[in-house]
Design a protein around this motif. Structure first.
Motif, short mmCIF file in Angstrom:
data_model
loop_
_atom_site.label_atom_id
_atom_site.label_comp_id
_atom_site.label_asym_id
_atom_site.label_seq_id
_atom_site.Cartn_x
_atom_site.Cartn_y
_atom_site.Cartn_z
N ASP A 206 -2.06 19.18 10.45
CA ASP A 206 -3.36 19.86 10.95
C ASP A 206 -4.14 18.88 10.61
O ASP A 206 -4.79 18.64 9.50
CB ASP A 206 -3.69 20.97 10.26
N LEU A 209 -7.48 18.66 8.59
CA LEU A 209 -7.50 18.95 7.10
C LEU A 209 -7.27 17.60 6.23
O LEU A 209 -7.63 17.33 5.13
CB LEU A 209 -6.09 19.82 6.36
N ASN A 268 -4.82 27.59 13.77
CA ASN A 268 -4.31 26.48 12.76
C ASN A 268 -5.69 26.10 12.15
O ASN A 268 -5.92 26.29 11.18
CB ASN A 268 -3.38 25.44 13.50
N GLN A 272 -7.62 27.70 8.79
CA GLN A 272 -7.37 26.60 7.72
C GLN A 272 -8.84 26.68 7.07
O GLN A 272 -8.92 26.19 6.00
CB GLN A 272 -6.62 25.57 8.09
N LYS A 294 -5.06 29.23 -0.94
CA LYS A 294 -5.18 29.58 0.36
C LYS A 294 -4.36 30.69 1.00
O LYS A 294 -5.00 31.58 1.84
CB LYS A 294 -4.71 28.36 1.10
N PRO A 463 -0.25 22.72 5.86
CA PRO A 463 0.06 24.26 5.47
C PRO A 463 1.56 24.62 5.38
O PRO A 463 2.38 23.73 6.00
CB PRO A 463 -0.62 24.85 7.01
N GLU A 467 1.60 29.96 5.10
CA GLU A 467 0.38 29.92 5.66
C GLU A 467 0.37 30.09 7.21
O GLU A 467 -0.54 30.82 7.87
CB GLU A 467 -0.40 28.55 5.40
N SER A 471 -1.19 33.20 9.35
CA SER A 471 -2.23 32.99 10.40
C SER A 471 -1.95 33.74 11.89
O SER A 471 -2.83 34.22 12.45
CB SER A 471 -2.30 31.30 10.72
#
Length: 515
Positions: A206, A209, A268, A272, A294, A463, A467, A471
């Protein structure tokens, strides 16, 4: 280089003092196999990022990059493609000596995903690099390919022995989004990948991040006593997380049609960012502790009800982007004239924890909006009592802390201040911190940080399968409802979305920020 034993399985340079945390992290002996070398992502982001890492001295001298594609190329043809991508898109200056050293480790293997012989040749190439370049059996496999090809490639990596990790070497896989298209498909894909690679060897990219300002959000919260005491429902009115783009989706019909803005961005990137904004302070910033916090947030997050009133979607029509007249989505090449793919999506989330109970999190994303911007805006409640006449504070809004992820990375704090003069008049002002002016060193590109983390085995910014599945659990209900309802609302290109998006906040007496 010598190997440092322990759980993190990193490499250390004996000439450096390991106690000095300011020293750069340098990858140990390793190589990267890149699937999808002919795509835009590889050309514009991945190849330049690899060069930039080499230019900064963060790759080992024997680093190897192997390209895999159907093209009838030799090693020198691939080297030319990488060279052109580096010259056009790299962030750091081109230096011939760096390029020459990097070029020595470039290899190309021609083949297709379903051909056993192609992967046998790839395995032989990797073994040769281990002997010639000293990569020591450590290789990452970057799947910059359509998700539909993930199962085939993973099975081929397993069959050919390329995924084997005997404990003395490491093998890792890097996967680009989208990771599934709903919760069921994500679970199936997780199962396929984890049958070949253990979860600690799977790096789901991702790229948001990897951005400095996203990471700075953690420093802002947990390194400063100023903000954390008011980072809760007692003081925060709501949070807005926005990713707006001024470009359309022309030329991307093969990927985007049927996917839409919610799957492409909210599932995503934005969820996040929500997790990082709402998480509790981790015990440490180790990958395990950071991910655990998270996961707790995402487990406590749900769509606000009723979905009809707390979500909005739209599709851009023809309009003006600045001074340029642009097409609507249904006129873009490759899209059917009756496409119901949304290019704008907004949802309202609730984080059902003691810290955030009652605070709505508004997430929105869209194409062909007013300008390109990604930001996290924490909007605070109004002061319970204002000892001023109404005329003194006519223009006074709510305090807000805004983390600008892109462009113009930085942080802005909005608050009320007295206007100079003999009278008492209060207006909103801002204090602004910008990375470009506060630090002399330029921020690295997100893919530089993430690629280096892959080679170092540092999974904090990636992730986990848990996670990803959480999501999808949050997003699936609204996607299913939109699918049943047919066409999204229309909005003119260059505006800030459909009227239903404004109505979403107006029902609660709030309004969207205009970045």
């Amino acid at each position: 280089m010598t190997r440092q034993t322990g759980a993190d399985d990193t490499w250390t340079n004996p000439l450096r003092d390991a106690r000095d945390k300011r020293l750069p992290r340098i990858a140990g002996p390793s190589g990267l196999v890149l699937f999808g070398v002919t795509g835009d992502l590889a050309r514009k982001k991945l190849m330049p990022a690899i060069y930039d890492l080499a230019n900064r001295g963060l790759l080992p001298p024997g680093f190897a990059l192997v390209g895999f594609a159907r093209r009838d190329w030799e090693d020198q043809d691939f080297a030319e493609v990488v060279h052109d991508a580096v010259r056009e898109h790299s962030r750091t200056p081109f230096r011939q000596e760096v390029w020459d050293r990097l070029a020595e480790g470039l290899r190309f293997v021609q083949g297709t995903f379903d051909d056993d012989e192609s992967f046998d040749r790839l395995a032989a190439c990797v073994a040769e690099l281990d002997a010639e370049r000293g990569t020591n059996g450590n290789h990452a496999f970057y799947l910059s390919i359509p998700p539909s090809a993930f199962p085939t490639v993973c099975k081929q990596l397993s069959r050919s022995g390329l995924a084997d990790d005997d404990g003395d070497v490491w093998r890792r896989v890097v996967i680009e989004k989208p990771f599934g298209h709903d919760l069921r498909s994500a679970r199936e894909l997780n199962g396929i990948v984890n049958d070949v690679f253990p979860e600690d060897a799977v790096f789901r990219i991702d790229h948001y991040l990897g951005k400095e300002t996203v990471q700075n959000l953690l420093a802002l919260r947990f390194a400063n006593e100023l903000f954390e005491p008011i980072w809760n429902a007692h003081h925060v009115d709501h949070v807005q997380i926005t990713m707006a783009e001024d470009i359309g989706v022309g030329g991307r019909a093969g990927y985007y049609d049927g996917i839409g803005a919610a799957r492409d961005v909210i599932q995503n990137h934005l969820l996040q960012l929500l997790a990082l904004t709402a998480m509790e302070e981790p015990v440490s910033f180790s990958p395990h502790d950071l991910r655990e916090e998270k996961i707790k947030v995402l487990s406590a997050t749900s769509l606000a009800e009723p979905i009809d009133e707390t979500t909005a979607r739209g599709q851009y029509a023809a309009g003006w982007q600045g001074s340029t007249e642009v097409k609507g989505l249904q006129q873009e090449e490759g899209f059917p004239p009756d496409s119901v793919t949304e290019t704008y999506a907004a949802i309202t989330c609730e984080v059902n924890t003691r810290r955030w109970a009652g605070v709505p999190f508004y997430l929105r994303t869209g194409k062909r909006l007013g300008r390109r911007v990604t930001e996290i805006a924490v909007v605070f409640k109004r002061a319970p009592h204002l000892p001023f006449d109404q005329t003194m504070t006519e223009e006074l809004g709510q305090n807000a802390l805004v983390v600008r992820v892109q462009p113009d990375e930085g942080v802005t704090l909005r608050f009320g201040s007295k206007v100079p003069g003999s009278g008492m008049e209060v207006r909103d002002v801002t204090m602004d911190f910008g990375y470009g002016t506060a630090f002399t060193e330029a921020s690295p590109e997100a893919y530089e940080r993430l690629l280096l983390d892959v080679l170092l085995g540092e999974p904090s910014l990636f992730p986990t399968n848990t996670e990803v599945e959480l999501s999808w659990r949050i997003l699936d209900p609204v996607i299913e409802k939109w699918h049943r309802e047919g066409s999204p609302d229309s909005y003119a290109a260059g505006t800030w979305g459909p009227p239903s998006a404004d109505a979403l906040l107006e029902r609660t007496g709030r309004s969207w920020r205009r970045p």
